[in-house]
Design a protein around this motif. Structure first.
Motif, PDB file in Angstrom:
ATOM      1  N   VAL A  81       6.219  10.276   0.723  1.00  0.00           N
ATOM      2  CA  VAL A  81       5.541   9.106   0.147  1.00  0.00           C
ATOM      3  C   VAL A  81       6.151   7.835   0.726  1.00  0.00           C
ATOM      4  O   VAL A  81       7.378   7.726   0.845  1.00  0.00           O
ATOM      5  N   HIS A  82       5.301   6.876   1.072  1.00  0.00           N
ATOM      6  CA  HIS A  82       5.804   5.660   1.714  1.00  0.00           C
ATOM      7  C   HIS A  82       5.147   4.406   1.153  1.00  0.00           C
ATOM      8  O   HIS A  82       3.943   4.388   0.894  1.00  0.00           O
ATOM      9  N   PHE A  83       5.952   3.373   0.951  1.00  0.00           N
ATOM     10  CA  PHE A  83       5.461   2.010   0.746  1.00  0.00           C
ATOM     11  C   PHE A  83       6.578   1.058   1.143  1.00  0.00           C
ATOM     12  O   PHE A  83       7.761   1.439   1.149  1.00  0.00           O
ATOM     13  N   GLU A  84       6.209  -0.139   1.504  1.00  0.00           N
ATOM     14  CA  GLU A  84       7.170  -1.097   2.048  1.00  0.00           C
ATOM     15  C   GLU A  84       8.312  -1.372   1.075  1.00  0.00           C
ATOM     16  O   GLU A  84       8.099  -1.626  -0.110  1.00  0.00           O
ATOM     17  N   ASP A  85       9.553  -1.287   1.584  1.00  0.00           N
ATOM     18  CA  ASP A  85      10.757  -1.618   0.830  1.00  0.00           C
ATOM     19  C   ASP A  85      10.986  -0.693  -0.368  1.00  0.00           C
ATOM     20  O   ASP A  85      11.582  -1.096  -1.377  1.00  0.00           O
ATOM     21  N   ALA A  86      10.526   0.545  -0.272  1.00  0.00           N
ATOM     22  CA  ALA A  86      10.720   1.497  -1.365  1.00  0.00           C
ATOM     23  C   ALA A  86      12.208   1.814  -1.536  1.00  0.00           C
ATOM     24  O   ALA A  86      12.960   1.910  -0.567  1.00  0.00           O
ATOM     25  N   VAL A  88       0.845  -1.196   0.000  1.00  0.00           N
ATOM     26  CA  VAL A  88       0.000   0.000   0.000  1.00  0.00           C
ATOM     27  C   VAL A  88       0.883   1.250   0.000  1.00  0.00           C
ATOM     28  O   VAL A  88       1.853   1.354   0.753  1.00  0.00           O
ATOM     29  N   ILE A  89       0.525   2.199  -0.851  1.00  0.00           N
ATOM     30  CA  ILE A  89       1.267   3.464  -0.962  1.00  0.00           C
ATOM     31  C   ILE A  89       0.512   4.545  -0.197  1.00  0.00           C
ATOM     32  O   ILE A  89      -0.677   4.758  -0.419  1.00  0.00           O
ATOM     33  N   THR A  90       1.213   5.233   0.686  1.00  0.00           N
ATOM     34  CA  THR A  90       0.597   6.315   1.462  1.00  0.00           C
ATOM     35  C   THR A  90       1.372   7.610   1.250  1.00  0.00           C
ATOM     36  O   THR A  90       2.523   7.597   0.806  1.00  0.00           O
TER      37      THR A  90
END
Length: 424
Positions: A404-409, A348-350
């Motif tokens: 901007v955040h998403f897992e392992d970016a 999921v992108i936040t």
């Protein structure tokens, strides 16, 4: 005007975003599109980019006035040919013309024939012969799969061992399938790499502003090549005179050469160049808008894009002039961890910001799932910012990225750094 864009990456999002600003454009469709493109166009996820018949049928059903091809796979699948056979207006070179990207050997042979500056090369269809030549030449040397490999089929080998591994990976292990049935071994060129795109209609060439891409995955140009980890424009360390030389010595002769060969070229001709001590030399030609270069070039275009594309497709590009904004643009690619190797999807992108005049996030590999925007590709987002200087644009782009955040970016922290010492 109703427009269909073929593709589903950051380049296509940038095209849709720019075309959405045109008063001439009433409706945009994008096939297949992605989670971000859905905000500016109606996505058609059931249509693949290489489904020539399905795309042409859709264009007829929806009474599309102009279709714009994004990815090279569509061009080489004959999508333009299928549309033209149905009398549909489409922007992009036909399959024969797109061979300038689809076969590196073909492009090199054209360059040699028409005196276009490029590095020396040899092409091979046998791994043993290629390895013998590589050992004879030594390193550094460049190994390329002849066909399409999504920007990953090139190895700039600094050692003989790297070169041998690249030959074996491409030709024996078939890392890129049939694209590696033949390879091109090229002279290593030293200098700074730039991307120069132009709208081309036969022999009429209208150059765009120059950009610089960052291919390797890690800071300092380390690690394997990718489809591109970021770009910026302008490129102040490259003089206007060098760019003009590239237009006169490279883009115009290539367009004229293809016309002499009986190849009708209408679309974008993209020259990947190395600025050497002897001047600009061609690394490769592409037959479409660059990605992520488009994400920094189109925001700098002061004109309405729709009539430019229409004129190029219709054969009246000589009636069009291009004007450009003085602003600088920087695009930072946020990628999935592991790219360009295996990577996970569905994170999921936040923190996605709203588009403003100073910044926009172009979606490259995303999809909408249960109300969330999630990762769906190796390159996920192209975070782009404008500024009165490259330094300002760069700071703004990284400020947006940090929100901007998403897992392992993963993203590079040095996009545009090569220009800092010359940026006014």
């Amino acid at each position: 005007m109703q427009i269909l864009i073929i593709g589903g990456g950051g380049r296509e999002h940038a095209l849709a975003w720019k075309l959405k600003q045109s008063p001439r454009v009433k409706k945009i469709y994008c096939a297949p599109g992605n989670g971000g493109i859905a905000s500016v166009a109606e996505c058609v996820p059931e249509l693949a980019v290489d489904d020539a018949e399905g795309l042409a049928r859709f264009a007829k059903e929806k009474q599309i006035d102009l279709t714009v091809v994004g990815p090279e796979a569509a061009l080489l699948a004959g999508v333009v040919d299928a549309f033209e056979a149905e009398g549909l207006t489409i922007f992009g070179p036909n399959r024969e013309a797109a061979r300038v990207e689809g076969s590196k050997r073909y492009a090199k042979e054209l360059m040699i024939k028409y005196g276009i500056p490029t590095g020396a090369f040899r092409a091979f269809s046998e791994a043993g012969e290629a390895l013998a030549y590589v050992r004879e030449q030594g390193a550094p040397i460049v190994i390329k799969a002849d066909g399409l490999a999504a920007g990953k089929g090139v190895t700039v080998a600094r050692t003989l061992e790297e070169a041998e591994e690249a030959v074996k990976r491409i030709m024996e292990d078939r890392a890129f399938g049939e694209a590696g049935a033949e390879i091109v071994v090229e002279e290593f060129l030293a200098g700074q790499e730039i991307s120069l795109m132009a709208f081309v209609d036969g022999e009429t060439v209208r150059p765009m502003v120059v950009a610089q891409d960052h291919k390797p995955v890690f800071d300092g140009d380390k690690g394997p090549n990718t489809g591109g980890m970021g770009a910026y424009s302008p490129v102040p360390q490259i003089s206007d005179s060098i760019v003009e030389r590239a237009v006169v010595e490279i883009l115009q002769p290539m367009a004229k050469g293809m016309a002499v060969e009986g190849v009708r070229y209408r679309g974008v001709l993209y020259a990947g160049l190395m600025v050497t001590e002897e001047g600009p030399k061609v690394i490769e030609f592409n037959a479409r808008f660059g990605d992520p270069e488009t994400q920094v070039v189109l925001p700098r275009l002061a004109d309405d894009l729709a009539p430019i594309l229409w004129a190029t497709a219709g054969g009246s590009l000589n009636e069009v002039a291009l004007t450009w904004k003085d602003e600088a643009a920087v695009c930072i690619v946020m990628a999935s961890g592991g790219y360009p190797g295996p990577y996970a999807k569905g994170a999921v992108i936040t923190g996605l910001p709203a588009d403003t005049e100073q910044g926009v996030v172009f979606h490259a590999g995303t999809e909408l799932r249960k109300g969330n925007v999630v990762t769906a590709g190796g390159r996920v987002l192209g975070v782009t910012a404008l500024g009165t200087s490259l330094q300002e644009a760069r700071k703004s782009a990284y400020r947006l990225v940090d929100g901007v955040h998403f897992e392992d970016a993963h993203f590079r922290r040095d996009i545009g750094a090569k220009a800092e010492t010359t940026d006014a």
